[in-house]
Design a protein around this motif. Structure first.
Motif, PDB file in Angstrom:
ATOM      1  N   PHE A  16      33.119  23.655  38.679  1.00 53.88           N
ATOM      2  CA  PHE A  16      32.153  24.739  38.503  1.00 53.88           C
ATOM      3  C   PHE A  16      30.860  24.198  37.884  1.00 53.88           C
ATOM      4  CE2 PHE A  16      35.892  27.458  39.031  1.00 53.88           C
ATOM      5  CZ  PHE A  16      35.359  28.436  39.863  1.00 53.88           C
ATOM      6  N   PHE A  34      40.074  29.409  35.599  1.00 54.32           N
ATOM      7  CA  PHE A  34      39.728  28.856  36.910  1.00 54.32           C
ATOM      8  C   PHE A  34      39.330  27.392  36.706  1.00 54.32           C
ATOM      9  CE2 PHE A  34      37.668  33.143  38.433  1.00 54.32           C
ATOM     10  CZ  PHE A  34      38.859  33.802  38.179  1.00 54.32           C
ATOM     11  N   THR A  36      38.961  25.030  39.775  1.00 53.94           N
ATOM     12  CA  THR A  36      38.209  24.541  40.935  1.00 53.94           C
ATOM     13  C   THR A  36      37.573  25.710  41.657  1.00 53.94           C
ATOM     14  OG1 THR A  36      40.076  23.052  41.165  1.00 53.94           O
ATOM     15  CG2 THR A  36      38.475  23.026  42.942  1.00 53.94           C
ATOM     16  N   PRO A  37      36.307  25.573  42.080  1.00 52.45           N
ATOM     17  CA  PRO A  37      35.720  26.674  42.846  1.00 52.45           C
ATOM     18  C   PRO A  37      36.448  26.837  44.185  1.00 52.45           C
ATOM     19  CG  PRO A  37      34.065  24.997  42.285  1.00 52.45           C
ATOM     20  CD  PRO A  37      35.393  24.446  41.894  1.00 52.45           C
ATOM     21  N   GLY A  61      41.032  37.927  48.046  1.00 55.59           N
ATOM     22  CA  GLY A  61      41.971  36.839  47.782  1.00 55.59           C
ATOM     23  C   GLY A  61      41.303  35.482  47.903  1.00 55.59           C
ATOM     24  N   LYS A  64      36.109  36.013  46.252  1.00 60.68           N
ATOM     25  CA  LYS A  64      34.747  36.453  46.584  1.00 60.68           C
ATOM     26  C   LYS A  64      34.110  37.242  45.433  1.00 60.68           C
ATOM     27  CE  LYS A  64      36.256  40.586  48.993  1.00 60.68           C
ATOM     28  NZ  LYS A  64      35.884  41.583  47.974  1.00 60.68           N
ATOM     29  N   ALA A  66      34.307  36.703  42.167  1.00 59.25           N
ATOM     30  CA  ALA A  66      33.668  35.744  41.257  1.00 59.25           C
ATOM     31  C   ALA A  66      32.479  35.067  41.936  1.00 59.25           C
ATOM     32  CB  ALA A  66      34.688  34.704  40.796  1.00 59.25           C
ATOM     33  N   ARG A 344      50.490  34.492  45.422  1.00 58.56           N
ATOM     34  CA  ARG A 344      49.256  34.317  44.648  1.00 58.56           C
ATOM     35  C   ARG A 344      49.510  33.466  43.408  1.00 58.56           C
ATOM     36  NH1 ARG A 344      45.674  38.391  46.558  1.00 58.56           N
ATOM     37  NH2 ARG A 344      44.435  38.661  44.701  1.00 58.56           N
TER      38      ARG A 344
HETATM   39  P1  AMP Z   1      39.155  38.129  44.934  1.00 60.89           P
HETATM   40  O1  AMP Z   1      39.108  37.460  46.286  1.00 60.89           O
HETATM   41  O2  AMP Z   1      37.806  38.254  44.341  1.00 60.89           O
HETATM   42  O3  AMP Z   1      39.898  39.442  45.014  1.00 60.89           O
HETATM   43  O4  AMP Z   1      39.968  37.183  43.923  1.00 60.89           O
HETATM   44  C1  AMP Z   1      41.362  37.053  43.940  1.00 60.89           C
HETATM   45  C2  AMP Z   1      41.925  36.524  42.630  1.00 60.89           C
HETATM   46  O5  AMP Z   1      41.613  35.144  42.471  1.00 60.89           O
HETATM   47  C3  AMP Z   1      41.420  37.206  41.363  1.00 60.89           C
HETATM   48  O6  AMP Z   1      42.540  37.449  40.540  1.00 60.89           O
HETATM   49  C4  AMP Z   1      40.518  36.177  40.716  1.00 60.89           C
HETATM   50  O7  AMP Z   1      40.517  36.319  39.303  1.00 60.89           O
HETATM   51  C5  AMP Z   1      41.149  34.868  41.144  1.00 60.89           C
HETATM   52  N1  AMP Z   1      40.185  33.759  41.289  1.00 60.89           N
HETATM   53  C6  AMP Z   1      38.913  33.841  41.730  1.00 60.89           C
HETATM   54  N2  AMP Z   1      38.342  32.626  41.765  1.00 60.89           N
HETATM   55  C7  AMP Z   1      39.277  31.726  41.336  1.00 60.89           C
HETATM   56  C8  AMP Z   1      39.290  30.289  41.153  1.00 60.89           C
HETATM   57  N3  AMP Z   1      38.237  29.542  41.444  1.00 60.89           N
HETATM   58  N4  AMP Z   1      40.422  29.736  40.700  1.00 60.89           N
HETATM   59  C9  AMP Z   1      41.499  30.500  40.435  1.00 60.89           C
HETATM   60  N5  AMP Z   1      41.560  31.848  40.575  1.00 60.89           N
HETATM   61  C10 AMP Z   1      40.458  32.455  41.027  1.00 60.89           C
END
Ligand code: AMP
Length: 461
Positions: A16, A34, A36-37, A61, A64, A66, A344
């Motif tokens: 990041f 987190f 790794t991006p 998932g 997106k 973040a 997950r």
């Molecule tokens: P989303 O696609 O935004 O619904 O994110 C799905 C899940 O992944 C959420 O619980 C986030 O907190 C988690 N998440 C998002 N980015 C990361 C990352 N880089 N590493 C690990 N988990 C993540």
């Protein structure tokens, strides 16, 4: 999302810190755990930080949320105004985004305001007194506030449209266009959508200015921690099949997806009547009932959530061991979205699809589009029921004649055991038909169809 997708491992060298985010944001990321991006984050964050518009095709998932929350946090000036606006189709999603912003924004002094229908207007507006920097809103209520000029200190420089295709399905596109008529021209607009149907592309042409385009395809989302199976059943055997699978697979927590709200209710009632701990979630339930269903499931009070696609869209629930597709989903995107509810955060998950012989073609289409192979399984035999059926069978004249023929060739006990073996291992006609179809399909596997997307010139904002 901690699971490594193939694309993610490609980025595994990237951190990041490499993306240009400031220290307070990086501390929030670290606190969230987190490391790794994800692919969408690696691509979208630098593009957003450069200040241009963005059009991103990515499913829930993929991380997106973040991907847009982090650059928003990076750019906050804390000047007492609402600096960012996120428009999202449902209240549940609004609250989820708010949670994510709060979690990641721990060191950015982040305050959010959620704006959605069904809540007292005065009470809702009173939260503006706390000077939130980020507003997360559903279209109808936001438009109501804008038309009535109720939003003080509202000066977003960045506007996100989240789950745009969902907003299209829910009939919000006209509202979105009107919302943009209240916004200044020099804002940065980020459009996220799981799919890009024509109306969304047309909307993008109107509201985005030379956007950077990113596409995270379903194949990249497909997660190797998810075992994907299908079971062949006859159309009238779905409930029975679900029960047998629940009993034999012993899921700790499962989501069963149905096609319709009525189906969700009927299956849920059936499961409750059979003594399973289950709750339904669909769009016909009022807001309280939906929130209560999600809370019951999240807190492990109930083990089974029977849900429709729309209602469960975007929900971030971890620890789901099994996802069941009561019917084959209507399209590959829905399949990917549904199975992504399991497997997950590095955990293993099982995705099971019930397929009738008539649905086989659909199954093939999904397999090709998603790029993963579903393994064919036979339903576990319900011995008790089979034996009950056997004992209840009336003896026919044909059976008596055949017994008389066979009795000279084998002892009665031996004969009985041979018959039982045959009875218990006999494959159902539809299972045999499916094996046949499956092996024929393998012999004549067509090449994967290419998707095309038109590049259109953009009109003025
Ligand atoms: P989303 O696609 O935004 O619904 O994110 C799905 C899940 O992944 C959420 O619980 C986030 O907190 C988690 N998440 C998002 N980015 C990361 C990352 N880089 N590493 C690990 N988990 C993540």
């Amino acid at each position: 999302m901690q699971t490594q997708t193939p694309e993610q491992s490609k980025n595994s060298e990237q951190t990041f810190g490499d993306l240009g985010l400031k220290k307070s944001v990086l501390r929030g990321i670290e606190l969230a755990g987190f490391t790794t991006p994800s692919p969408i984050q690696a691509e979208a964050i630098p593009a957003i930080l450069q200040g241009g518009d963005l059009m991103a095709q990515a499913q829930t998932g993929t991380g997106k949320t973040a991907a847009f929350v982090l650059p928003i946090l990076h750019g906050l000036r804390n000047n007492g105004e609402v600096e960012a606006l996120v428009i999202t189709p449902t209240r549940e999603l609004a609250m989820q985004i708010s949670d994510e912003a709060f979690k990641l924004g721990k060191f950015s002094h982040t305050r959010t305001i959620c704006v959605y229908g069904g809540q007292n207007i005065k009470h809702q507006i009173s939260f503006l007194d706390k000077n939130p920097q980020i507003m997360i809103a559903t279209p109808g209520r936001l438009l109501d506030h804008l038309r009535n000029n109720r939003l003080r200190n509202f000066a977003p420089r960045i506007v996100v449209l989240d789950e745009s295709d969902e907003m299209l399905d829910m009939g919000f596109l006209d509202d979105i266009e009107e919302i943009f008529s209240f916004l200044p021209n020099d804002i940065q607009v980020l459009l996220f959508s799981a799919t890009m149907p024509k109306p969304i592309q047309e909307l993008a042409d109107k509201i985005l200015l030379n956007p950077t385009k990113i596409k995270i395809t379903p194949t990249e989302v497909a997660n190797t921690d998810i075992t994907q199976r299908y079971y062949v059943i006859n159309d009238n055997e779905r409930n029975e099949a679900i029960i047998r699978l629940l009993d034999t697979q012993a899921p700790t927590r499962s989501i069963i997806f149905t096609r319709t709200k009525k189906e969700a209710d009927t299956l849920n009632s059936f499961l409750c009547a059979q003594g399973y701990s289950s709750v339904a979630l669909h769009g016909d339930l009022d807001q309280r009932a939906r929130r209560s269903a999600i809370a019951e499931f999240k807190s492990h009070n109930v083990q089974i959530l029977v849900a429709t696609d729309v209602a469960s869209r975007g929900l971030d629930i971890s620890d789901v061991s099994h996802v069941f597709n009561y019917h084959i989903p209507l399209n590959p995107e829905s399949y990917v979205h549904r199975i992504g509810r399991t497997g997950r955060a590095g955990k293993k998950g099982v995705a099971i699809t019930l397929v009738s012989p008539l649905e086989y073609k659909e199954l093939q289409r999904i397999q090709e589009d998603v790029g993963s192979k579903l393994e064919l399984f036979e339903l576990p035999v319900n011995i008790t029921k089979k034996l009950d059926d056997l004992l209840a069978t009336e003896i026919s004249q044909d059976a008596i004649d055949t017994y008389n023929q066979l009795s000279s060739q084998a002892e009665p006990a031996q004969l009985c055991l041979k018959l039982l073996t045959h009875y218990l291992t006999h494959k159902s006609a539809s299972f045999s038909a499916m094996i046949e179809l499956d092996s024929r399909a393998k012999e004549t596997k067509p090449s994967k169809p290419q998707r095309s997307r038109k590049n259109r010139p953009r009109s003025s904002r």
